[in-house]
Design a protein around this motif. Structure first.
Motif, PDB file in Angstrom:
ATOM      1  N   ALA A  63      32.890  33.655  31.707  1.00  0.00           N
ATOM      2  CA  ALA A  63      33.257  34.988  31.193  1.00  0.00           C
ATOM      3  C   ALA A  63      33.869  35.852  32.295  1.00  0.00           C
ATOM      4  O   ALA A  63      34.782  36.635  32.052  1.00  0.00           O
ATOM      5  N   GLU A  64      33.371  35.684  33.508  1.00  0.00           N
ATOM      6  CA  GLU A  64      33.864  36.470  34.642  1.00  0.00           C
ATOM      7  C   GLU A  64      35.010  35.770  35.363  1.00  0.00           C
ATOM      8  O   GLU A  64      35.649  36.352  36.237  1.00  0.00           O
ATOM      9  N   GLY A  65      35.223  34.484  35.059  1.00  0.00           N
ATOM     10  CA  GLY A  65      36.308  33.744  35.686  1.00  0.00           C
ATOM     11  C   GLY A  65      36.032  33.374  37.122  1.00  0.00           C
ATOM     12  O   GLY A  65      36.887  33.568  37.990  1.00  0.00           O
ATOM     13  N   TYR A  66      34.837  32.800  37.389  1.00  0.00           N
ATOM     14  CA  TYR A  66      34.466  32.493  38.775  1.00  0.00           C
ATOM     15  C   TYR A  66      33.724  31.164  38.838  1.00  0.00           C
ATOM     16  O   TYR A  66      32.884  30.862  37.990  1.00  0.00           O
ATOM     17  N   LEU A  67      34.042  30.365  39.869  1.00  0.00           N
ATOM     18  CA  LEU A  67      33.462  29.046  40.074  1.00  0.00           C
ATOM     19  C   LEU A  67      33.097  28.890  41.545  1.00  0.00           C
ATOM     20  O   LEU A  67      33.872  29.296  42.414  1.00  0.00           O
ATOM     21  N   ILE A  68      31.936  28.286  41.827  1.00  0.00           N
ATOM     22  CA  ILE A  68      31.508  28.054  43.208  1.00  0.00           C
ATOM     23  C   ILE A  68      31.173  26.571  43.371  1.00  0.00           C
ATOM     24  O   ILE A  68      30.377  26.013  42.618  1.00  0.00           O
ATOM     25  N   LEU A  69      31.795  25.955  44.385  1.00  0.00           N
ATOM     26  CA  LEU A  69      31.550  24.563  44.730  1.00  0.00           C
ATOM     27  C   LEU A  69      31.012  24.493  46.155  1.00  0.00           C
ATOM     28  O   LEU A  69      31.394  25.299  47.008  1.00  0.00           O
TER      29      LEU A  69
END
Length: 123
Positions: A34-40
């Motif tokens: 929903a916020e458009g954020y990804l963490i790898l």
């Protein structure tokens, strides 16, 4: 006191980004669609991504340098992945550069450049 830095790079498709970096042994630790954020994350390195469906991978100017213990060993570990050596995405094997760093190059499906390397000891 500064402790670390996490690049924030564009991603046209979180599923494709996550799948590509999974090949490189990064794991998805957080996704906020929903916020458009990804963490790898891999080891002590975090790479953050923001959703950008219109991003042009051919025109990307985003990137980061990741210090690693041994770029040659890391490069050899990527060898069996049979990543392309031209186009996007691509992989260039580690080599000693004139600026005193042994580094490899990864360009992800969105055209983001990751250089990974270590300082070459001059003896």
């Amino acid at each position: 006191m500064l402790n670390s830095v996490c690049p924030i790079l564009p991603s046209r498709d979180f599923d494709a980004t996550s799948a590509f970096y999974d090949l490189l042994s990064f794991r998805e630790v957080a996704r906020f669609d929903a916020e458009g954020y990804l963490i790898l994350v891999r080891d002590n390195v975090e790479i953050h991504f923001f959703n950008h469906p219109q991003h042009d991978s051919e025109a990307s100017e985003h990137g980061a340098f990741v210090r690693v213990e041994d770029a040659m060993d890391l490069s050899e570990s990527f060898g069996p992945l049979n990543l392309r050596t031209e186009g996007i995405p691509r992989f260039a094997k580690a080599e000693n550069k004139p600026w005193g760093v042994c580094e490899l190059e990864i360009v992800d499906p969105d055209g983001n450049l990751l250089r990974m390397g270590h300082i070459v000891d001059e003896e």
